[in-house]
Scaffold this motif. Structure first.
Motif, PDB file in Angstrom:
ATOM      1  N   GLY A  71       0.780  -1.234   0.000  1.00  0.00           N
ATOM      2  CA  GLY A  71       0.000   0.000   0.000  1.00  0.00           C
ATOM      3  C   GLY A  71       0.805   1.274   0.000  1.00  0.00           C
ATOM      4  N   ARG A  72       2.104   1.205  -0.252  1.00  0.00           N
ATOM      5  CA  ARG A  72       2.956   2.395  -0.186  1.00  0.00           C
ATOM      6  C   ARG A  72       3.138   3.085  -1.531  1.00  0.00           C
ATOM      7  NH1 ARG A  72       8.475   0.876   1.709  1.00  0.00           N
ATOM      8  NH2 ARG A  72       8.738   3.148   1.679  1.00  0.00           N
ATOM      9  N   PHE A  73       2.965   2.331  -2.632  1.00  0.00           N
ATOM     10  CA  PHE A  73       3.275   2.878  -3.952  1.00  0.00           C
ATOM     11  C   PHE A  73       2.154   2.569  -4.952  1.00  0.00           C
ATOM     12  CE2 PHE A  73       7.370   1.632  -2.043  1.00  0.00           C
ATOM     13  CZ  PHE A  73       8.017   2.865  -2.019  1.00  0.00           C
ATOM     14  N   LEU A  74       2.143   3.385  -5.992  1.00  0.00           N
ATOM     15  CA  LEU A  74       1.270   3.143  -7.132  1.00  0.00           C
ATOM     16  C   LEU A  74       2.121   3.193  -8.394  1.00  0.00           C
ATOM     17  CD1 LEU A  74      -1.635   2.852  -8.327  1.00  0.00           C
ATOM     18  CD2 LEU A  74      -1.672   5.351  -8.505  1.00  0.00           C
ATOM     19  N   ALA A  75       2.091   2.124  -9.177  1.00  0.00           N
ATOM     20  CA  ALA A  75       2.730   2.121 -10.495  1.00  0.00           C
ATOM     21  C   ALA A  75       1.660   2.501 -11.510  1.00  0.00           C
ATOM     22  CB  ALA A  75       3.304   0.753 -10.815  1.00  0.00           C
ATOM     23  N   TRP A  87       5.129   5.681 -14.452  1.00  0.00           N
ATOM     24  CA  TRP A  87       5.329   6.571 -13.304  1.00  0.00           C
ATOM     25  C   TRP A  87       5.272   5.766 -12.020  1.00  0.00           C
ATOM     26  CZ3 TRP A  87       5.470  12.117 -13.647  1.00  0.00           C
ATOM     27  CH2 TRP A  87       5.299  12.614 -14.941  1.00  0.00           C
ATOM     28  N   LEU A  88       5.984   6.229 -11.019  1.00  0.00           N
ATOM     29  CA  LEU A  88       5.913   5.678  -9.672  1.00  0.00           C
ATOM     30  C   LEU A  88       5.436   6.797  -8.756  1.00  0.00           C
ATOM     31  CD1 LEU A  88       6.536   3.315  -7.704  1.00  0.00           C
ATOM     32  CD2 LEU A  88       8.781   4.379  -7.361  1.00  0.00           C
ATOM     33  N   ILE A  89       4.384   6.521  -7.999  1.00  0.00           N
ATOM     34  CA  ILE A  89       3.827   7.528  -7.097  1.00  0.00           C
ATOM     35  C   ILE A  89       3.944   7.021  -5.664  1.00  0.00           C
ATOM     36  CG2 ILE A  89       1.774   8.870  -6.502  1.00  0.00           C
ATOM     37  CD1 ILE A  89       0.816   8.378  -9.381  1.00  0.00           C
ATOM     38  N   ASP A  93       3.046  10.945   0.183  1.00  0.00           N
ATOM     39  CA  ASP A  93       3.093  12.365  -0.172  1.00  0.00           C
ATOM     40  C   ASP A  93       2.579  12.635  -1.592  1.00  0.00           C
ATOM     41  OD1 ASP A  93       5.085  11.298  -1.747  1.00  0.00           O
ATOM     42  OD2 ASP A  93       6.729  12.353  -0.747  1.00  0.00           O
ATOM     43  N   HIS A  94       2.158  11.568  -2.307  1.00  0.00           N
ATOM     44  CA  HIS A  94       1.594  11.674  -3.666  1.00  0.00           C
ATOM     45  C   HIS A  94       2.570  12.285  -4.666  1.00  0.00           C
ATOM     46  CE1 HIS A  94      -2.930  11.322  -2.437  1.00  0.00           C
ATOM     47  NE2 HIS A  94      -2.173  10.366  -1.935  1.00  0.00           N
ATOM     48  N   GLN A  95       3.848  12.100  -4.427  1.00  0.00           N
ATOM     49  CA  GLN A  95       4.839  12.645  -5.343  1.00  0.00           C
ATOM     50  C   GLN A  95       5.080  11.669  -6.508  1.00  0.00           C
ATOM     51  OE1 GLN A  95       6.397  15.692  -5.433  1.00  0.00           O
ATOM     52  NE2 GLN A  95       4.802  16.121  -3.921  1.00  0.00           N
ATOM     53  N   PRO A  96       4.850  12.118  -7.751  1.00  0.00           N
ATOM     54  CA  PRO A  96       5.078  11.240  -8.900  1.00  0.00           C
ATOM     55  C   PRO A  96       6.517  11.321  -9.406  1.00  0.00           C
ATOM     56  CG  PRO A  96       4.016  13.256  -9.639  1.00  0.00           C
ATOM     57  CD  PRO A  96       4.213  13.391  -8.143  1.00  0.00           C
ATOM     58  N   GLN A  97       6.999  10.197  -9.888  1.00  0.00           N
ATOM     59  CA  GLN A  97       8.337  10.128 -10.474  1.00  0.00           C
ATOM     60  C   GLN A  97       8.235   9.343 -11.776  1.00  0.00           C
ATOM     61  OE1 GLN A  97      11.218   8.051  -8.078  1.00  0.00           O
ATOM     62  NE2 GLN A  97      12.839   8.158  -9.603  1.00  0.00           N
ATOM     63  N   MET A  98       8.591   9.981 -12.894  1.00  0.00           N
ATOM     64  CA  MET A  98       8.539   9.300 -14.183  1.00  0.00           C
ATOM     65  C   MET A  98       9.772   8.413 -14.322  1.00  0.00           C
ATOM     66  SD  MET A  98       8.684   8.925 -17.754  1.00  0.00           S
ATOM     67  CE  MET A  98       9.360  10.285 -18.676  1.00  0.00           C
ATOM     68  N   LEU A  99       9.552   7.093 -14.480  1.00  0.00           N
ATOM     69  CA  LEU A  99      10.660   6.146 -14.512  1.00  0.00           C
ATOM     70  C   LEU A  99      11.250   6.009 -15.908  1.00  0.00           C
ATOM     71  CD1 LEU A  99       9.282   3.352 -12.146  1.00  0.00           C
ATOM     72  CD2 LEU A  99      10.658   5.362 -11.578  1.00  0.00           C
ATOM     73  N   PHE A 100      10.403   5.761 -16.916  1.00  0.00           N
ATOM     74  CA  PHE A 100      10.911   5.663 -18.279  1.00  0.00           C
ATOM     75  C   PHE A 100       9.743   5.633 -19.258  1.00  0.00           C
ATOM     76  CE2 PHE A 100      10.148   1.310 -17.065  1.00  0.00           C
ATOM     77  CZ  PHE A 100       9.665   0.703 -18.215  1.00  0.00           C
ATOM     78  N   LYS A 370      -6.844  11.520  -4.485  1.00  0.00           N
ATOM     79  CA  LYS A 370      -6.546  11.352  -5.901  1.00  0.00           C
ATOM     80  C   LYS A 370      -5.026  11.307  -6.093  1.00  0.00           C
ATOM     81  CE  LYS A 370     -10.904  11.852  -7.201  1.00  0.00           C
ATOM     82  NZ  LYS A 370     -11.666  10.766  -7.844  1.00  0.00           N
ATOM     83  N   PRO A 371      -4.409  10.132  -6.040  1.00  0.00           N
ATOM     84  CA  PRO A 371      -2.945  10.065  -6.085  1.00  0.00           C
ATOM     85  C   PRO A 371      -2.342  10.468  -7.418  1.00  0.00           C
ATOM     86  CG  PRO A 371      -3.896   7.867  -6.178  1.00  0.00           C
ATOM     87  CD  PRO A 371      -5.015   8.808  -5.862  1.00  0.00           C
TER      88      PRO A 371
END
Length: 681
Positions: A71-75, A87-89, A93-100, A370-371
């Motif tokens: 429950g910690r991340f959303l792919a 993306w990894l969210i 803190d709902h911070q998104p990170q674009m992986l590739f 809304k993540p």
């Protein structure tokens, strides 16, 4: 049926249409339903602006949203102009990170311990480690031509997945457990094709479902011994879910003698079946089973009914669903759960939701967040809910008394009785239309058309009898008649003008288009067919040649039973005599056709042959051939060309709206793929 009888039949449909409507409405009490409400609501809203076809074309496939078991991340993977961005969210803190970004990404799965994301691509399996998420890596190659396959995440191991590969002597298959570092552990070798596989721990059994002749065998594998437990028929839809070692219970989906697919508990020694859940409405097959992440036991069942329904298998699970349903406004959605039911992910795919809306429910606080709100790049601003058309289910009775279901999409700001009606049969034919967002239906509604999508007999998801009632009734038979009967019901309900009827379909839907113009030539003003087979026996021949794999033997047995035996000359002739291919000369209305040059399902050579016959006969026909495409257009420009053909055909012949501007890029593309343009000006 002879051509003359077919002509008489379609004439009778229209000669007695007012009488048919009168009889239907006097025998059945009229009560307001979802369609009546949608008709009133759509007519009351302002007409939608003309949305550029390029915006529809960019949507592509829907996003992939996967909640990590802890429950910690959303792919989150979204198709942007033909390229998937992963993306990894971080959910705290709902911070998104674009992986590739990738053009070959097919699917995303979490390892059981949430330490890795496994990515299925067209080349094999890759992974992203949460310890270094910015450094994705390739793990193994998989060669589909060598029948190497991905069987999903290993739910019995912390972080591993399952694949199959050929044995060294090519005599069978070995299933392996593969770790993120590429280490292989062999689990099971067999000469049979494995349709489904469930690994176990060191002291628990493995289970496989293997193709054996015209059926499937469920096998228990333990201590080097393989024991058959039970056998499934072709249409049982058997599937492995999970195994509970403490009670030696195997959870499966299937029919097991019932009409509907349900959730079953199987005694892992005797094969005795016990049904745990089926649709309370007694109408729909089980669609999904969600497992509690820690115990891997079933916790929710899901059904694609008229909309979507989920049911909790424990009081706590049902209470959680009740709390969520009180807060969301979604009629078609998917859910995922984390360990201990700590979080619940809701993916809203409703018919008027162009980009699925992602929500996260926290049972401890009762709040929904809304993540993905920060991912503005995945939103297409011109496609907003206020401009999209209502899409509703409808039930009706066809000519032989069978109750059938379908969906209606209505244009905004129009009198539904006067708008053109486009009938859109689905592909398959063993498939179905559901209540999720449909790009084609919304595109047509935006252009001013009412859209009717029938789930004719042979459609799946409504039980065994619904599906097999279409047995050997393809071509000029009962299945095609269902489509016409459903259309007549829509006209009786006040949707569509009988003077402005069109039919559009892809794959088997395209087959239905060719059939409609051949067998009922005076009903429709135009037909648009994508990847259309004209003879199902030829299509099976082509598909068998391209997909020369052991699992196809089971599919072939099903085709022989339900449609035609391509190896029996008499049976081939039976179906050919009532096929669009045989009766191509009866087509008199304009016809627009699209085909993919590398289609593995429908031979482009057969499509070309059909088109050339129509062309040489002087028919009104347009033909686009996307040489690099498979069964469907896969790039934004290819989809836009497809939409352009559809838009042009309908605007010209039944009078809807059309975007007149054509970009230079689209003009160049159309010039490359337009093979025949003998359409009337």
């Amino acid at each position: 049926m002879t051509p003359s009888l077919s002509w008489v039949r379609q004439r009778l449909h229209f000669a007695f249409l007012p009488a048919i409507c009168a009889v239907a409405f006097t025998q059945t009490p009229l009560t307001a339903d979802e369609l009546d409400e949608a008709i009133a609501a759509a007519a009351a809203r302002p007409e939608a602006p003309l949305i550029p076809r390029a915006d529809f074309s960019k949507l592509g496939t829907g996003p992939i949203a996967k909640l990590s078991p802890d429950g910690r991340f959303l792919a989150y993977a979204q198709d942007i102009d033909g390229v998937k961005q992963l993306w990894l969210i971080t959910l705290d803190d709902h911070q998104p990170q674009m992986l590739f970004s990738s053009k070959i990404l097919k699917g995303v799965s979490w390892s059981r311990d949430s330490a890795f994301i496994f990515m299925e691509t067209e080349q094999g399996i890759g992974m992203v480690a949460m310890s270094a998420p910015s450094q994705p890596a390739h793990v193994i190659n998989l060669d589909a031509k060598e029948e190497e396959a991905f069987y999903g995440v290993d739910i019995t191991a912390p972080h591993a997945f399952i694949v199959s590969q050929q044995t060294e002597n090519q005599s069978g298959k070995t299933l392996f457990r593969v770790s993120p570092n590429g280490e292989y552990t062999p689990l099971y070798t067999t000469q049979k094709y494995v349709a489904d596989f469930l690994p176990g721990a060191e002291d628990t059994p493995y289970f496989s479902i293997e193709v054996n002749g015209t059926g499937l065998d469920l096998m228990r594998i333990q201590d080097g011994e393989t024991t058959p437990i039970l056998r499934c028929s072709i249409t049982d839809q058997c599937g492995l879910i999970s195994y509970e070692s403490s009670t030696e219970t195997l959870y499966m989906r299937g029919r097991f003698g019932d009409d509907l697919v349900g959730l079953y508990a199987i005694d892992a020694h005797t094969g005795t079946t016990r049904r745990l859940h089926r649709d309370p409405q007694d109408r729909f097959d089980l669609n999904s089973v969600l497992l509690e992440a820690d115990t891997q036991t079933p916790i929710f069942t899901g059904y694609k009914d008229d909309h979507t329904s989920f049911y909790g298998l424990t009081p706590a699970a049902q209470q959680l669903l009740d709390d969520v349903n009180d807060q969301i406004d979604a009629n078609y959605y998917h859910i995922e759960v984390s360990a201990g039911l700590a979080h619940l992910l809701i993916v809203d795919k409703s018919g008027d939701q162009p980009v699925p809306d992602i929500s996260l429910y926290d049972p401890n606080t009762g709040e929904i967040t809304k993540p993905t709100v920060g991912l503005t790049a995945v939103k297409n601003t011109s496609l907003t809910r206020r401009h999209l058309a209502p899409r509703v289910p409808i039930w009706y009775t066809v000519g032989d008394g069978m109750r059938q279901q379908g969906y209606v999409t209505l244009p905004l700001g129009k009198n539904p009785k006067t708008v053109p009606l486009v009938v859109v049969p689905h592909g398959g034919p063993w498939g179905r239309t559901n209540g999720s967002f449909d790009i084609r239906a919304q595109f047509l509604a935006n252009r001013g058309y009412a859209v009717f999508e029938p789930n004719f007999r042979a459609s799946t998801g409504f039980g065994h009898q619904y599906m097999v009632s279409g047995r050997r009734e393809f071509g000029d038979g009962r299945v095609q008649q269902d489509i016409i009967d459903g259309m007549n019901h829509m006209l009786c309900r006040g949707v569509g003008s009988r003077e402005k009827l069109a039919i559009f379909g892809h794959s088997f839907g395209g087959f239905s288009v060719l059939g409609a113009l051949a067998f009922t030539p005076d009903i429709f003003r135009v037909g648009i067919a994508g990847a259309p087979p004209s003879d199902l026996a030829k299509t099976i021949d082509h598909y068998r040649k391209v997909r020369d794999t052991p699992d196809f033997d089971l599919s072939l047995a099903f085709y022989k039973d339900q449609a035609v035996d391509p190896d029996d000359p008499e049976d081939r002739m039976r179906l050919y005599e009532k096929s669009p291919d045989k009766h191509w000369q009866q087509v008199s209305k304009p016809l627009y056709i699209w085909a993919g040059g590398k289609d593995p399902k429908v031979s482009v050579l057969d499509v070309r042959d059909y088109v050339l016959r129509q062309q040489h006969a002087g028919r009104d026909i347009m033909y686009l051939e996307e040489r690099a495409a498979g069964h469907s257009p896969s790039t934004p420009i290819a989809r836009e060309a497809y939409f352009y053909m559809l838009e042009k055909a309908l605007a010209k012949h039944v009078g809807g709206r059309m975007e007149m501007e054509i970009s230079n890029k689209l003009q160049r593309h159309l010039k490359r793929i337009t093979i025949v343009d003998q359409s009337s000006q």
